[in-house]
Design a protein around this motif. Structure first.
Motif, PDB file in Angstrom:
ATOM      1  N   LEU A   1       0.833  -1.198   0.000  1.00 21.73           N
ATOM      2  CA  LEU A   1       0.000   0.000   0.000  1.00 21.73           C
ATOM      3  C   LEU A   1       0.870   1.252   0.000  1.00 21.73           C
ATOM      4  N   ALA A   2       0.554   2.159  -0.923  1.00 26.18           N
ATOM      5  CA  ALA A   2       1.430   3.310  -1.162  1.00 26.18           C
ATOM      6  C   ALA A   2       1.615   4.181   0.071  1.00 26.18           C
ATOM      7  N   ASP A   3       0.544   4.511   0.757  1.00 27.30           N
ATOM      8  CA  ASP A   3       0.641   5.491   1.834  1.00 27.30           C
ATOM      9  C   ASP A   3       0.780   4.853   3.202  1.00 27.30           C
ATOM     10  N   CYS A   4       1.118   3.598   3.223  1.00 29.95           N
ATOM     11  CA  CYS A   4       1.191   2.867   4.479  1.00 29.95           C
ATOM     12  C   CYS A   4       2.538   3.114   5.161  1.00 29.95           C
TER      13      CYS A   4
ATOM     14  N   ARG B   1       5.472   1.066   4.020  1.00 30.08           N
ATOM     15  CA  ARG B   1       6.200   1.447   2.800  1.00 30.08           C
ATOM     16  C   ARG B   1       7.286   2.463   3.152  1.00 30.08           C
ATOM     17  N   THR B   2       6.945   3.437   3.998  1.00 31.94           N
ATOM     18  CA  THR B   2       7.932   4.428   4.436  1.00 31.94           C
ATOM     19  C   THR B   2       9.086   3.729   5.163  1.00 31.94           C
ATOM     20  N   THR B   3       8.723   2.786   5.997  1.00 27.26           N
ATOM     21  CA  THR B   3       9.738   2.034   6.744  1.00 27.26           C
ATOM     22  C   THR B   3      10.641   1.270   5.792  1.00 27.26           C
ATOM     23  N   LEU B   4      10.018   0.659   4.786  1.00 26.46           N
ATOM     24  CA  LEU B   4      10.811  -0.109   3.826  1.00 26.46           C
ATOM     25  C   LEU B   4      11.786   0.789   3.077  1.00 26.46           C
TER      26      LEU B   4
ATOM     27  N   ILE C   1      19.438  -5.393  -4.608  1.00 23.46           N
ATOM     28  CA  ILE C   1      18.382  -6.066  -3.834  1.00 23.46           C
ATOM     29  C   ILE C   1      17.927  -5.250  -2.615  1.00 23.46           C
ATOM     30  N   ALA C   2      18.814  -4.419  -2.053  1.00 24.89           N
ATOM     31  CA  ALA C   2      18.427  -3.613  -0.889  1.00 24.89           C
ATOM     32  C   ALA C   2      17.891  -2.286  -1.401  1.00 24.89           C
ATOM     33  N   ASP C   3      16.751  -2.382  -2.023  1.00 22.29           N
ATOM     34  CA  ASP C   3      16.085  -1.249  -2.650  1.00 22.29           C
ATOM     35  C   ASP C   3      14.596  -1.486  -2.433  1.00 22.29           C
ATOM     36  N   ALA C   4      13.896  -0.461  -1.962  1.00 17.48           N
ATOM     37  CA  ALA C   4      12.503  -0.671  -1.564  1.00 17.48           C
ATOM     38  C   ALA C   4      11.659  -1.220  -2.715  1.00 17.48           C
TER      39      ALA C   4
ATOM     40  N   ILE D   1       0.880  -3.379  -6.534  1.00 17.59           N
ATOM     41  CA  ILE D   1       1.799  -2.462  -5.849  1.00 17.59           C
ATOM     42  C   ILE D   1       1.250  -1.048  -5.941  1.00 17.59           C
ATOM     43  N   GLY D   2       0.697  -0.559  -4.862  1.00 17.24           N
ATOM     44  CA  GLY D   2       0.118   0.776  -4.886  1.00 17.24           C
ATOM     45  C   GLY D   2       1.181   1.838  -5.061  1.00 17.24           C
ATOM     46  N   GLY D   3       0.848   2.864  -5.860  1.00 18.22           N
ATOM     47  CA  GLY D   3       1.700   4.042  -5.924  1.00 18.22           C
ATOM     48  C   GLY D   3       2.992   3.873  -6.677  1.00 18.22           C
ATOM     49  N   ILE D   4       3.115   2.846  -7.500  1.00 18.22           N
ATOM     50  CA  ILE D   4       4.322   2.715  -8.314  1.00 18.22           C
ATOM     51  C   ILE D   4       4.005   3.203  -9.719  1.00 18.22           C
TER      52      ILE D   4
END
Lengths: 112, 112
Positions: free
Chosen positions: A8-11, A14-17, B20-23, B46-49
């Motif tokens: 999820l884009a705004d989750c 995702r920011t953490t990742l 590989i260490a890329d979100a 994948i949301g937001g890509i």
């Protein structure tokens, strides 16, 4: 239970990742895995990292609560960096990823 | 036995870690973990890509030998993407990292 989902884009997940799935973050967390290090020790351990990138990476990890900076009562004044408990909980996932890179690097196609 | 070491600047392990260490790489590999998907299915998952970022990420993973693109004999012509055996070996490390992000996102400090 959490509704966090990296798809999820705004989750927040995702920011953490974006913070942890970053090559420099992985190398710094992995590098602090044996215990606290001074900035110069950490810089010496990680080949090819500029001061700018190391400083930025440490600040991002500090803001995220993964790394803690402790001033040292030395002359001249110094500081050491250590993983927080949250940062230590990331050590296993990050180590697994770093070891995969070490074990499989020779099997990968070129990146150019 | 390998001398690959993510702490060495010019080591293939460092190059591999950058891939590989890329979100986005993590989300794409994790997203293909259940089986092959068409481009549009993957993009929908994948949301937001953006298309640009998804295309670039897939190409990098293809060049690295982690993802395979298979043309489909459909009208109009389509293609599906799947993990190679090497890519499947990355699925566990990547899933552990993604799950850590999902489990700990709420504990992290702000990134701004």
């Amino acid at each position: 239970m959490s509704d966090n989902d990296v798809f999820l884009a705004d989750c927040p997940a995702r920011t953490t990742l974006r913070l942890i799935a970053d090559a420099w973050s992985v190398v710094v967390v992995y590098g602090l895995g044996q215990g606290p290090l001074r900035y110069s020790e950490l810089a010496g351990r990680i080949g090819g990292i500029s001061n700018k990138v190391l400083t930025q990476t440490l600040r991002r990890l500090e803001r995220g609560g993964l790394v803690e900076r402790r001033p040292l009562a030395t002359a001249p004044p110094g500081a050491e960096y250590r993983l927080t408990p949250l940062g230590r909980s990331l050590l296993d996932p990050v180590s697994v990823l770093a070891r995969w890179a070490e074990d499989h690097a020779d099997e990968l196609g070129g990146d150019d």
